[in-house]
Design a protein around this motif. Structure first.
Motif, PDB file in Angstrom:
ATOM      1  N   PHE A 153      -4.848   9.331   9.168  1.00 47.24           N
ATOM      2  CA  PHE A 153      -4.181   8.469  10.144  1.00 47.24           C
ATOM      3  C   PHE A 153      -2.941   9.082  10.773  1.00 47.24           C
ATOM      4  O   PHE A 153      -2.261   8.453  11.565  1.00 47.24           O
ATOM      5  CB  PHE A 153      -3.828   7.132   9.495  1.00 47.24           C
ATOM      6  CG  PHE A 153      -5.031   6.403   8.978  1.00 47.24           C
ATOM      7  CD1 PHE A 153      -6.056   6.045   9.850  1.00 47.24           C
ATOM      8  CD2 PHE A 153      -5.165   6.108   7.635  1.00 47.24           C
ATOM      9  CE1 PHE A 153      -7.178   5.389   9.386  1.00 47.24           C
ATOM     10  CE2 PHE A 153      -6.282   5.445   7.162  1.00 47.24           C
ATOM     11  CZ  PHE A 153      -7.299   5.088   8.042  1.00 47.24           C
ATOM     12  N   PHE A 154      -2.637  10.339  10.396  1.00 46.38           N
ATOM     13  CA  PHE A 154      -1.503  11.002  11.038  1.00 46.38           C
ATOM     14  C   PHE A 154      -1.906  12.360  11.621  1.00 46.38           C
ATOM     15  O   PHE A 154      -1.800  12.582  12.817  1.00 46.38           O
ATOM     16  CB  PHE A 154      -0.342  11.157  10.043  1.00 46.38           C
ATOM     17  CG  PHE A 154       0.811  11.937  10.591  1.00 46.38           C
ATOM     18  CD1 PHE A 154       1.614  11.396  11.593  1.00 46.38           C
ATOM     19  CD2 PHE A 154       1.097  13.212  10.135  1.00 46.38           C
ATOM     20  CE1 PHE A 154       2.673  12.124  12.120  1.00 46.38           C
ATOM     21  CE2 PHE A 154       2.153  13.939  10.656  1.00 46.38           C
ATOM     22  CZ  PHE A 154       2.934  13.390  11.646  1.00 46.38           C
ATOM     23  N   LEU A 206       4.795   5.247   4.105  1.00 41.68           N
ATOM     24  CA  LEU A 206       4.380   6.041   2.951  1.00 41.68           C
ATOM     25  C   LEU A 206       5.328   7.218   2.695  1.00 41.68           C
ATOM     26  O   LEU A 206       5.761   7.435   1.559  1.00 41.68           O
ATOM     27  CB  LEU A 206       2.928   6.503   3.165  1.00 41.68           C
ATOM     28  CG  LEU A 206       2.330   7.498   2.182  1.00 41.68           C
ATOM     29  CD1 LEU A 206       2.401   6.974   0.775  1.00 41.68           C
ATOM     30  CD2 LEU A 206       0.871   7.780   2.544  1.00 41.68           C
ATOM     31  N   ILE A 257      -2.396  -0.259   9.121  1.00 45.18           N
ATOM     32  CA  ILE A 257      -2.669   1.166   8.862  1.00 45.18           C
ATOM     33  C   ILE A 257      -1.539   2.022   9.430  1.00 45.18           C
ATOM     34  O   ILE A 257      -1.011   2.912   8.768  1.00 45.18           O
ATOM     35  CB  ILE A 257      -4.026   1.570   9.490  1.00 45.18           C
ATOM     36  CG1 ILE A 257      -5.174   0.976   8.673  1.00 45.18           C
ATOM     37  CG2 ILE A 257      -4.159   3.082   9.566  1.00 45.18           C
ATOM     38  CD1 ILE A 257      -6.545   1.195   9.273  1.00 45.18           C
ATOM     39  N   TRP A 286      -4.681   9.496   3.299  1.00 42.79           N
ATOM     40  CA  TRP A 286      -4.151   8.568   4.305  1.00 42.79           C
ATOM     41  C   TRP A 286      -3.407   9.334   5.407  1.00 42.79           C
ATOM     42  O   TRP A 286      -3.612   9.107   6.596  1.00 42.79           O
ATOM     43  CB  TRP A 286      -3.209   7.558   3.638  1.00 42.79           C
ATOM     44  CG  TRP A 286      -2.959   6.362   4.486  1.00 42.79           C
ATOM     45  CD1 TRP A 286      -2.181   6.320   5.604  1.00 42.79           C
ATOM     46  CD2 TRP A 286      -3.499   5.053   4.309  1.00 42.79           C
ATOM     47  NE1 TRP A 286      -2.209   5.051   6.133  1.00 42.79           N
ATOM     48  CE2 TRP A 286      -3.005   4.260   5.360  1.00 42.79           C
ATOM     49  CE3 TRP A 286      -4.355   4.482   3.356  1.00 42.79           C
ATOM     50  CZ2 TRP A 286      -3.331   2.910   5.490  1.00 42.79           C
ATOM     51  CZ3 TRP A 286      -4.673   3.145   3.489  1.00 42.79           C
ATOM     52  CH2 TRP A 286      -4.164   2.376   4.546  1.00 42.79           C
ATOM     53  N   THR A 287      -2.546  10.271   4.963  1.00 45.64           N
ATOM     54  CA  THR A 287      -1.739  11.019   5.929  1.00 45.64           C
ATOM     55  C   THR A 287      -2.623  11.887   6.823  1.00 45.64           C
ATOM     56  O   THR A 287      -2.386  12.003   8.025  1.00 45.64           O
ATOM     57  CB  THR A 287      -0.705  11.892   5.194  1.00 45.64           C
ATOM     58  OG1 THR A 287       0.000  11.066   4.276  1.00 45.64           O
ATOM     59  CG2 THR A 287       0.280  12.516   6.159  1.00 45.64           C
ATOM     60  N   PHE A 314      -5.048   8.715  29.273  1.00 46.18           N
ATOM     61  CA  PHE A 314      -4.680   9.208  27.945  1.00 46.18           C
ATOM     62  C   PHE A 314      -4.471  10.721  27.899  1.00 46.18           C
ATOM     63  O   PHE A 314      -3.584  11.185  27.190  1.00 46.18           O
ATOM     64  CB  PHE A 314      -5.714   8.764  26.911  1.00 46.18           C
ATOM     65  CG  PHE A 314      -5.655   7.299  26.628  1.00 46.18           C
ATOM     66  CD1 PHE A 314      -4.538   6.768  25.989  1.00 46.18           C
ATOM     67  CD2 PHE A 314      -6.664   6.442  27.016  1.00 46.18           C
ATOM     68  CE1 PHE A 314      -4.459   5.415  25.732  1.00 46.18           C
ATOM     69  CE2 PHE A 314      -6.590   5.088  26.765  1.00 46.18           C
ATOM     70  CZ  PHE A 314      -5.487   4.570  26.127  1.00 46.18           C
ATOM     71  N   VAL A 369       0.834  -1.201   0.000  1.00 46.64           N
ATOM     72  CA  VAL A 369       0.000   0.000   0.000  1.00 46.64           C
ATOM     73  C   VAL A 369       0.872   1.256   0.000  1.00 46.64           C
ATOM     74  O   VAL A 369       0.631   2.209  -0.756  1.00 46.64           O
ATOM     75  CB  VAL A 369      -0.957   0.006   1.221  1.00 46.64           C
ATOM     76  CG1 VAL A 369      -1.707   1.326   1.312  1.00 46.64           C
ATOM     77  CG2 VAL A 369      -1.941  -1.148   1.129  1.00 46.64           C
ATOM     78  N   LEU A 404      -2.919   7.054  17.095  1.00 42.73           N
ATOM     79  CA  LEU A 404      -3.784   6.059  16.457  1.00 42.73           C
ATOM     80  C   LEU A 404      -4.606   5.311  17.500  1.00 42.73           C
ATOM     81  O   LEU A 404      -5.810   5.090  17.325  1.00 42.73           O
ATOM     82  CB  LEU A 404      -2.941   5.071  15.649  1.00 42.73           C
ATOM     83  CG  LEU A 404      -2.414   5.598  14.315  1.00 42.73           C
ATOM     84  CD1 LEU A 404      -1.431   4.622  13.707  1.00 42.73           C
ATOM     85  CD2 LEU A 404      -3.566   5.859  13.356  1.00 42.73           C
ATOM     86  N   LEU A 405      -3.951   4.933  18.602  1.00 44.47           N
ATOM     87  CA  LEU A 405      -4.653   4.195  19.654  1.00 44.47           C
ATOM     88  C   LEU A 405      -5.844   4.986  20.179  1.00 44.47           C
ATOM     89  O   LEU A 405      -6.967   4.477  20.277  1.00 44.47           O
ATOM     90  CB  LEU A 405      -3.663   3.878  20.792  1.00 44.47           C
ATOM     91  CG  LEU A 405      -4.249   3.262  22.052  1.00 44.47           C
ATOM     92  CD1 LEU A 405      -4.848   1.903  21.746  1.00 44.47           C
ATOM     93  CD2 LEU A 405      -3.174   3.129  23.133  1.00 44.47           C
ATOM     94  N   PRO A 450      -5.101  12.042  14.096  1.00 44.04           N
ATOM     95  CA  PRO A 450      -4.726  11.545  15.428  1.00 44.04           C
ATOM     96  C   PRO A 450      -3.905  12.547  16.240  1.00 44.04           C
ATOM     97  O   PRO A 450      -4.089  12.654  17.455  1.00 44.04           O
ATOM     98  CB  PRO A 450      -3.901  10.293  15.116  1.00 44.04           C
ATOM     99  CG  PRO A 450      -4.421   9.822  13.811  1.00 44.04           C
ATOM    100  CD  PRO A 450      -4.774  11.058  13.043  1.00 44.04           C
ATOM    101  N   VAL A 473       1.618   1.795   7.350  1.00 44.05           N
ATOM    102  CA  VAL A 473       1.584   2.593   6.121  1.00 44.05           C
ATOM    103  C   VAL A 473       1.898   4.052   6.456  1.00 44.05           C
ATOM    104  O   VAL A 473       2.599   4.732   5.700  1.00 44.05           O
ATOM    105  CB  VAL A 473       0.219   2.467   5.412  1.00 44.05           C
ATOM    106  CG1 VAL A 473       0.140   3.427   4.228  1.00 44.05           C
ATOM    107  CG2 VAL A 473       0.005   1.041   4.931  1.00 44.05           C
ATOM    108  N   VAL A 474       1.414   4.529   7.622  1.00 41.46           N
ATOM    109  CA  VAL A 474       1.698   5.917   8.003  1.00 41.46           C
ATOM    110  C   VAL A 474       3.208   6.169   8.054  1.00 41.46           C
ATOM    111  O   VAL A 474       3.690   7.191   7.567  1.00 41.46           O
ATOM    112  CB  VAL A 474       1.053   6.265   9.372  1.00 41.46           C
ATOM    113  CG1 VAL A 474       1.520   7.627   9.857  1.00 41.46           C
ATOM    114  CG2 VAL A 474      -0.457   6.242   9.261  1.00 41.46           C
TER     115      VAL A 474
END
Lengths: 263, 283
Positions: B24-25, A146, A139, B20-21, B253, A79, A121-122, B28, A142-143
């Motif tokens: 998921f980046f 990429l 996932i 995607w970035t 957290f 990916v 992410l968690l 978050p 890939v972060v």
């Protein structure tokens, strides 16, 4: 240029030898004591014995995590490669407004530590009610991979290739044909290198895999849980085995990518 | 192809990677920034924004100390790694015959490819009580009792330096072999001895390689959890260990997010401080 004095030479070689010793010491100890006969991987060495390798291959959880690792590494690297390639191609070959900003965003994950990426992410997955699994590990991988694939491929898309692509286009090739029949074959050493780098990074990654997985785990996480029982020759065996695979991958990469450049 | 259609197509190619970035980046990170101004009270999440977590960071010596430990260890590791790697890179570039240099370099970084977790474990084999080092020292009569370096700051530093010496040897070597030999000849023709040539010519020219390597070392070292956890143990916590404790033991957290923000701020500050040496297009 003057020739270095024999004393300076001696000193240089002694230093190099000492540092190579430091660099290799832990690996040699790891591999040697993976062949230990008794239950503790410390001197005196009482092998050679293959019993810990047998124990490793008989360990079902271990073998499952090995399979999981290969699966996640393969998926995440594929990916990352496809997305990174498309983005590099788009940015290198088309005039896109805000190119510098896009480049910055795409490579930003390289500057943030894995711990922070994993934690983000968690928390996000928890909030969205996404269950932790090998998918979430993939996932995350890939972060981190990429940007690597993107950066490598982008740096390789020079003007030389652009001219060949233009020639293909002038001869009537469509965009997809140019991509698959011209760009990919021209770039294949870089594509291969990014895939394998991404594969080894994912294969070896611990923190993201640890925080975003639950029941099915990858090999580094399984090794981590073995460490709780202290020093154990089976851990040596697994470690040596993993090292062997990584070295084989690196040598393969070296042969395929750099081998062509030599006479 | 018209300019507009080129733009649209280009955007189409970049879109998946960008999505995607962002998802998921960046998202978050934003969630974490938000969490850092929330609190965990009992088992509940209080979403009233406040700086309580950051105040706790400054006020509780426990948190501040882990940052100081991290800074001390990281600076020591960076300095030691540069000092050890530079001569090795120099010997590789200058003394090893060119046809053997590639092999020597590949060998020098081969253990780089061991699994990170396994590499720390390997050092445990060397440093633990009854391990190689202990046996060697008692065998040579240098120590009466078995010695153990495990679970100490020294072990953490050794484990880190081992990893980063390999990394820095690579970056410094890459810089050294790019130097045209004519510079050195010119310095010698003008009467400079080897030491002055090194100090006034070679060292300044290799500074970019050193700085890139040192910056990488700093960033990777200060954010690492594995090496201090395996080799340093829980006697003295580094910042990533404190963060992991907040996540795993306490499931706090918000506090973990605030600490992560502090970690990012430190890295950003260091980046800004080194920015003039880090010409990123050369990396």
């Amino acid at each position: 240029m003057r020739r270095p004095s024999p004393l300076a030479s001696l000193f240089a070689w002694a230093y190099a030898l000492l540092l190579y010793g430091f660099i290799f010491a832990p690996v040699l100890v790891l591999v040697l004591f993976s062949f230990q006969e008794s239950r503790l991987p410390v001197p005196p060495f009482d092998g050679p014995s293959l019993r810990w390798y047998e124990a490793m291959f008989a360990d079902r959880r271990m073998m499952e995590s090995l399979g999981n690792s290969l699966l996640v590494a393969f998926g995440a690297a594929s990916v990352s490669l496809v997305l990174g390639f498309l983005a590099a191609y788009g940015l290198a070959r088309h005039r896109i407004p805000g190119r510098a900003g896009l480049q910055l965003i795409l490579t930003a994950p390289l500057t943030v530590s894995y711990l922070i990426i994993a934690m983000g992410l968690l928390i996000t997955f928890n909030n969205l009610g996404v269950a932790r699994s090998l998918w979430t590990v993939g996932i995350g991988h890939v972060v981190i991979n990429l940007p690597l694939c993107f950066a490598i491929l982008y740096s390789q898309m020079g003007g030389h290739q652009a001219q060949i692509e233009r020639a293909a286009r002038d001869l009537g090739a469509g965009e997809a044909q140019v991509l698959l029949l011209v760009t990919v074959p021209l770039l294949w050493p870089a594509l291969f290198a990014s895939f394998f780098l991404a594969f080894t990074f994912s294969w070896d990654e611990f923190l993201i895999a640890f925080l975003t997985s639950r029941f099915d785990v990858t090999l580094p996480v399984e090794i981590w849980s073995m460490l709780r029982s202290g020093l154990n020759p089976q851990t040596n065996a697994v470690g040596s085995f993993v090292f062997l695979i990584s070295v084989a991958l690196v040598l393969l990469l070296d042969l395929v990518v750099f081998g062509r450049k030599r006479r | 192809m018209s300019a507009l259609s080129s733009r649209l197509r280009g955007a189409g190619f970049v879109a998946p990677a960008l999505a995607w970035t962002v998802a998921f980046f960046l998202l978050p990170l934003a969630v974490m920034a938000l969490y850092s101004v929330w609190q965990r009270v009992g088992m509940r999440l209080v979403t009233e924004p406040s700086l309580a977590n950051y105040r706790a960071f400054v006020e509780k010596s426990y948190f501040l100390e882990s940052l100081l430990n991290s800074l001390e260890v990281t600076l020591l590791v960076t300095a030691l790694s540069v000092l050890l790697a530079y001569p090795l890179a120099w010997i590789l570039a200058e003394r090893v015959p060119p046809r053997w240099q590639r092999l020597a370099l590949v060998l020098a970084v081969l253990p780089f490819w061991t699994s990170y977790v396994v590499r720390s474990y390997s050092w445990l084999l060397v440093l633990a009580e009854g391990g190689i080092l202990s046996s060697a020292l008692t065998g040579l009569g240098l120590a009466a009792e078995p010695v153990s370096l495990a679970n100490s700051r020294a072990a953490t530093v050794i484990g880190f330096v081992h990893f980063f010496v390999m990394l820095l040897t690579l970056t410094i070597y890459a810089n050294l072999v790019q130097l045209p030999p004519s510079y050195r000849k010119a310095a010698q023709d003008l009467g400079a001895g080897p030491l002055r040539t090194f100090w006034h010519v070679i060292l300044p020219l290799t500074l970019p390689g050193i700085m890139i390597g040192a910056f990488l070392t700093f960033v990777l070292c200060i954010g690492d959890y594995i090496t201090p956890q395996i080799l340093g143990g829980n006697n003295e916590l580094l910042l990533p260990q404190t963060i992991m404790l907040q996540i795993q033991r306490r499931a706090d957290f918000p506090m973990a997010s605030a600490l992560a923000m502090v970690l990012m701020a430190v890295v950003t500050l260091v980046y800004l401080a080194c920015a003039r040496w880090l010409k990123l297009e050369r990396v």
